[in-house]
Design an enzyme around this catalytic site. Structure first.
Site, PDB file in Angstrom:
ATOM      1  N   GLU A  79       0.531  -1.107  -0.120  1.00  0.00           N
ATOM      2  CA  GLU A  79      -0.024  -0.575   0.365  1.00  0.00           C
ATOM      3  C   GLU A  79       1.305   1.334  -0.057  1.00  0.00           C
ATOM      4  O   GLU A  79       0.468   2.379   0.091  1.00  0.00           O
ATOM      5  CB  GLU A  79      -1.015  -0.429   1.275  1.00  0.00           C
ATOM      6  CG  GLU A  79      -1.657  -1.146   1.707  1.00  0.00           C
ATOM      7  CD  GLU A  79      -2.681  -2.048   0.675  1.00  0.00           C
ATOM      8  OE1 GLU A  79      -2.468  -1.685  -0.983  1.00  0.00           O
ATOM      9  OE2 GLU A  79      -3.280  -2.836   1.142  1.00  0.00           O
TER      10      GLU A  79
ATOM     11  N   ARG B 247       6.238   8.356  -7.794  1.00  0.00           N
ATOM     12  CA  ARG B 247       5.802   8.391  -9.050  1.00  0.00           C
ATOM     13  C   ARG B 247       5.786   9.341  -9.543  1.00  0.00           C
ATOM     14  O   ARG B 247       5.192  10.431  -8.993  1.00  0.00           O
ATOM     15  CB  ARG B 247       4.386   7.738  -8.625  1.00  0.00           C
ATOM     16  CG  ARG B 247       3.627   7.596 -10.453  1.00  0.00           C
ATOM     17  CD  ARG B 247       2.870   7.463 -10.025  1.00  0.00           C
ATOM     18  NE  ARG B 247       1.951   6.841  -9.356  1.00  0.00           N
ATOM     19  CZ  ARG B 247       0.653   6.451  -9.124  1.00  0.00           C
ATOM     20  NH1 ARG B 247      -0.110   5.049 -10.265  1.00  0.00           N
ATOM     21  NH2 ARG B 247      -0.632   6.570  -8.193  1.00  0.00           N
TER      22      ARG B 247
ATOM     23  N   GLY C 214     -10.524   5.074 -19.870  1.00  0.00           N
ATOM     24  CA  GLY C 214     -12.070   5.850 -19.527  1.00  0.00           C
ATOM     25  C   GLY C 214     -12.908   6.155 -21.157  1.00  0.00           C
ATOM     26  O   GLY C 214     -13.639   6.669 -20.828  1.00  0.00           O
TER      27      GLY C 214
ATOM     28  N   ASP D  42      -0.423  -0.499 -10.460  1.00  0.00           N
ATOM     29  CA  ASP D  42      -1.154  -2.286 -10.188  1.00  0.00           C
ATOM     30  C   ASP D  42      -1.343  -2.875 -11.486  1.00  0.00           C
ATOM     31  O   ASP D  42      -1.800  -2.381 -12.611  1.00  0.00           O
ATOM     32  CB  ASP D  42      -2.781  -2.146 -10.040  1.00  0.00           C
ATOM     33  CG  ASP D  42      -2.110  -1.508  -8.136  1.00  0.00           C
ATOM     34  OD1 ASP D  42      -1.016  -1.778  -7.857  1.00  0.00           O
ATOM     35  OD2 ASP D  42      -3.940  -1.715  -7.994  1.00  0.00           O
TER      36      ASP D  42
ATOM     37  N   TRP E 214      -0.615   5.044  -0.349  1.00  0.00           N
ATOM     38  CA  TRP E 214      -1.461   5.450  -1.729  1.00  0.00           C
ATOM     39  C   TRP E 214      -2.522   6.065  -0.973  1.00  0.00           C
ATOM     40  O   TRP E 214      -3.284   6.734  -2.291  1.00  0.00           O
ATOM     41  CB  TRP E 214      -0.854   4.776  -2.726  1.00  0.00           C
ATOM     42  CG  TRP E 214      -1.771   3.756  -2.499  1.00  0.00           C
ATOM     43  CD1 TRP E 214      -1.522   2.480  -1.716  1.00  0.00           C
ATOM     44  CD2 TRP E 214      -3.602   3.318  -2.146  1.00  0.00           C
ATOM     45  NE1 TRP E 214      -3.150   1.438  -1.342  1.00  0.00           N
ATOM     46  CE2 TRP E 214      -3.697   2.189  -2.265  1.00  0.00           C
ATOM     47  CE3 TRP E 214      -4.781   4.240  -2.898  1.00  0.00           C
ATOM     48  CZ2 TRP E 214      -5.100   1.847  -2.080  1.00  0.00           C
ATOM     49  CZ3 TRP E 214      -5.574   3.871  -3.330  1.00  0.00           C
ATOM     50  CH2 TRP E 214      -5.820   2.613  -2.555  1.00  0.00           C
TER      51      TRP E 214
ATOM     52  N   ASP F  63      -5.581  -6.278   2.880  1.00  0.00           N
ATOM     53  CA  ASP F  63      -6.528  -7.090   1.556  1.00  0.00           C
ATOM     54  C   ASP F  63      -7.720  -7.101   2.716  1.00  0.00           C
ATOM     55  O   ASP F  63      -8.967  -6.160   2.175  1.00  0.00           O
ATOM     56  CB  ASP F  63      -6.314  -7.640   1.093  1.00  0.00           C
ATOM     57  CG  ASP F  63      -4.869  -7.905   0.082  1.00  0.00           C
ATOM     58  OD1 ASP F  63      -5.523  -7.042  -0.647  1.00  0.00           O
ATOM     59  OD2 ASP F  63      -3.876  -8.592   0.307  1.00  0.00           O
TER      60      ASP F  63
ATOM     61  N   GLN G 174     -16.433  -3.690  -0.922  1.00  0.00           N
ATOM     62  CA  GLN G 174     -15.730  -4.154  -2.478  1.00  0.00           C
ATOM     63  C   GLN G 174     -15.730  -5.713  -1.635  1.00  0.00           C
ATOM     64  O   GLN G 174     -17.207  -6.243  -2.640  1.00  0.00           O
ATOM     65  CB  GLN G 174     -14.644  -4.273  -2.533  1.00  0.00           C
ATOM     66  CG  GLN G 174     -14.159  -3.001  -3.444  1.00  0.00           C
ATOM     67  CD  GLN G 174     -12.669  -2.682  -3.913  1.00  0.00           C
ATOM     68  OE1 GLN G 174     -11.479  -3.512  -4.357  1.00  0.00           O
ATOM     69  NE2 GLN G 174     -12.168  -2.018  -4.117  1.00  0.00           N
TER      70      GLN G 174
END
Length: 600
Positions: free
Chosen positions: A220, A310, A327, A404, A458, A520, A529
């Site tokens: 993470e 990044r 998108g 990812d 993140w 997770d 989720q």
């Protein structure tokens, strides 16, 4: 300037002056580009199938990992080394290497092929609009799934780990490691448990890929500094920063988000206003600008470990579903499936289009759009590097992007083709951009400055709230209690016992402790989720851990019950439970010789 190479060779008493040539490569470089992919899924083995469980792994194998290997292979056959930095978390690597899951994947592919074959029979149907195009799409998926199966079974011999290792050894990719089960490092209570995550993780990567990883992905992207605290003895102690644990496991670098280096607002703050998942979300105040940028790597102050951030612009262009490439209305719609076969026959159409109004997918149209996107992206990277070089009197910079891996192929179906085209176009049209793996970059361009980075992740707001909030705060006292209990038990068995059953129990206890620490579980609870699934999985691993601890402490180990647990949670087969031996507060054991100055 010219570099003169005069090679004088004597043959048959004659001298041959070979040539004088210009060192073109050094003249052309505008900077370095590192493309990092972080591959991770939680432990799904024998823990359900659908909607959460093994099928999630199989989808990613079919849509991401095998297409990625195919792309790396195709590029290599063209004479192009991909130069991707591919992080594969140890717990994912164990699953890709597992025989039960390998054969389960073949069954999954067979079921997909069977379902799409029925669509080939029912289309065209005069009662269904555009059924001729649906027939075309059914044939497209029939061929696609058969190609994936052929790649897995015949080309790769059902051994994806072996194939990643092959391309690692050929210099096409660099494999990085992570915490063994992606445990949320900053919130672990003891240094021995933090150390165990990276020790088991690093050892697993070496066992499966044949060499020790130089780099890692912090689970993470979660980082904390060293800090002073008062121990049980009433004295002040110093708890080392996370990079000290990394250095003691021979890890030389890791990655972080742009806001961690630059200051300002986290990317998460730009995505969410007010509510995240089902929790009230309150962002931290914006940090002042630091004066640093992500165009180079930096040393950290407490250990000789490097960090690279990044690039915000280059990263956002790809991962953002709202403003980035994925998108676009031409691309495949992830959320709508055929109610009979489960095939994805529709495209995004537009962000505001209801699922019922989506247009049918057109693979040719999507491929054309990928061609446009890859043109735009390679040009974007070139200009970022070239503009930086111009603004800094010829000093070259780094653009590092990290994503990812599952974004490409699984979520963004066309994404792997995007990666392949980007690499090919850089190689063919823009050799001025030096493509490097992260390790290669750090070897060629070691940091010249040290930087102190803040507590960060993140997640939304750039801090730990996603993993520690009112929905998940009940989990952490349990995790911390398990940390202390395993330390206490292991301390009684500093030598491996002759009793084989006891030895097995101690090792399985260590596996369960790692599995219950997976980040997770709180993440899936927070985001809703898979709230119930994640809660059940966490409790199952805690229950198994406590059952084994009770057996060990009572001296009454039930072989049948232990075998049942071992048959489900069989990861890390050569684990040594002694990795959990207690250590002096604030001190991390040296598992290797002190690192010499890096990259000399």
């Amino acid at each position: 300037p010219f570099v003169v190479y005069i090679i004088i060779m004597k043959s048959n008493y004659s001298y041959i002056i070979i040539q004088v040539k210009r060192d073109m490569e050094a003249q052309m470089s505008v900077g370095q580009f590192v493309f990092m992919l972080h591959s991770h899924l939680p432990y799904y083995r024998k823990a359900g199938m659908w909607p959460f469980g093994e099928e999630n792994l199989y989808e990613c194998m079919a849509e991401t990992y095998i297409p990625l290997l195919n792309a790396i292979s195709e590029l290599y056959e063209e004479g192009i080394k991909a130069k991707l930095t591919v992080g594969i978390t140890p717990i994912l690597a164990e699953q890709l290497n597992d025989e039960h899951l390998k054969h389960g994947f073949v069954k999954y592919l067979d079921s997909r092929i069977k379902q799409v074959s029925k669509d080939l029979e029912r289309y065209p149907d005069p009662k269904v609009a555009h059924s001729q195009h649906l027939k075309y799409l059914a044939k497209y998926y029939f061929d696609w799934f058969n190609h994936i199966k052929d790649s897995f079974v015949n080309k790769y011999g059902m051994d994806l780990i072996g194939e990643f290792k092959k391309y690692q050894d050929l210099g096409c990719i660099e494999i990085t490691t992570s915490g063994a089960t992606h445990g949320f490092s900053p919130l672990l209570a003891t240094d021995s448990n933090l150390n165990a995550q990276f020790k088991v993780g690093s050892d697993t990567t070496k066992r499966l890929f044949g060499k020790k990883a130089k780099g890692c992905w912090l689970p993470e992207c979660a980082y904390r500094q060293g800090y002073e605290y008062v121990g049980k003895d009433g004295k002040k102690h110093w708890r080392p920063a996370i990079e000290v644990t990394l250095q003691n496991n021979d890890i030389e670098y890791f990655f972080t988000e742009s806001h961690v280096i630059e200051g300002g607002n986290s990317i998460g703050n730009r995505r969410v206003i007010g509510v995240y998942g089902n929790i009230e979300y309150i962002p931290l105040p914006e940090r002042p600008a630091t004066g640093y940028d992500t165009y180079s790597a930096y040393w950290l102050p407490d250990a000789q470990v490097a960090v690279m951030g990044r690039n915000d612009r280059a990263g956002y262009q790809v991962w953002s579903a709202a403003d980035g490439y994925p998108g676009d209305g031409c691309f495949r719609e992830f959320h709508k499936k055929d109610d009979k076969s489960g095939m994805h026959y529709w495209r995004i159409t537009s962000p505001t289009t209801d699922l019922g109004d989506k247009m049918l997918y057109d693979p040719v149209l999507a491929l054309n759009k990928i061609n446009e996107n890859s043109d735009h992206y390679t040009t974007l990277i070139y200009h970022l590097l070239n503009d930086y070089k111009k603004a800094h009197n010829g000093k070259e910079g780094l653009v590092m992007v990290s994503f990812d891996t599952e974004l490409f192929g699984h979520w963004w179906f066309e994404g792997v083709e995007f990666i392949k085209q980007v690499i090919r176009k850089f190689n063919t049209y823009l050799p001025e951009v030096e493509r490097m793996t992260a390790g290669e970059y750090l070897h060629a361009h070691p940091p010249t400055e040290a930087i102190q980075i803040p507590e960060s992740s993140w997640g939304q707001g750039g801090h730990f709230y996603v993993w520690n909030n009112h929905l998940t705060e009940w989990m952490w006292p349990i995790i911390h209690a398990c940390e202390k209990r395993i330390n206490a038990i292991v301390d009684k068995y500093s030598e491996i016992p002759e009793d084989k059953l006891l030895h097995r129990a101690l090792n399985q206890m260590a596996r369960e402790n790692l599995l219950l620490q997976s980040s997770d579980w709180p993440f899936l609870i927070t985001t809703w989720q898979a709230k119930d699934y994640a809660t059940d999985r966490f409790r199952e691993h805690v229950d198994r851990f406590e059952k084994i601890c009770d057996m060990i402490e009572s001296g009454n180990i039930n072989d049948a019950e232990l075998k049942e647990i071992e048959s489900i949670d069989n990861c890390f087969p050569v684990i040594d439970y002694r990795v959990y031996q207690s250590i002096e507060e604030g001190v991390i054991p040296q598992q290797s010789a002190k690192l010499a100055p890096l990259y000399q």
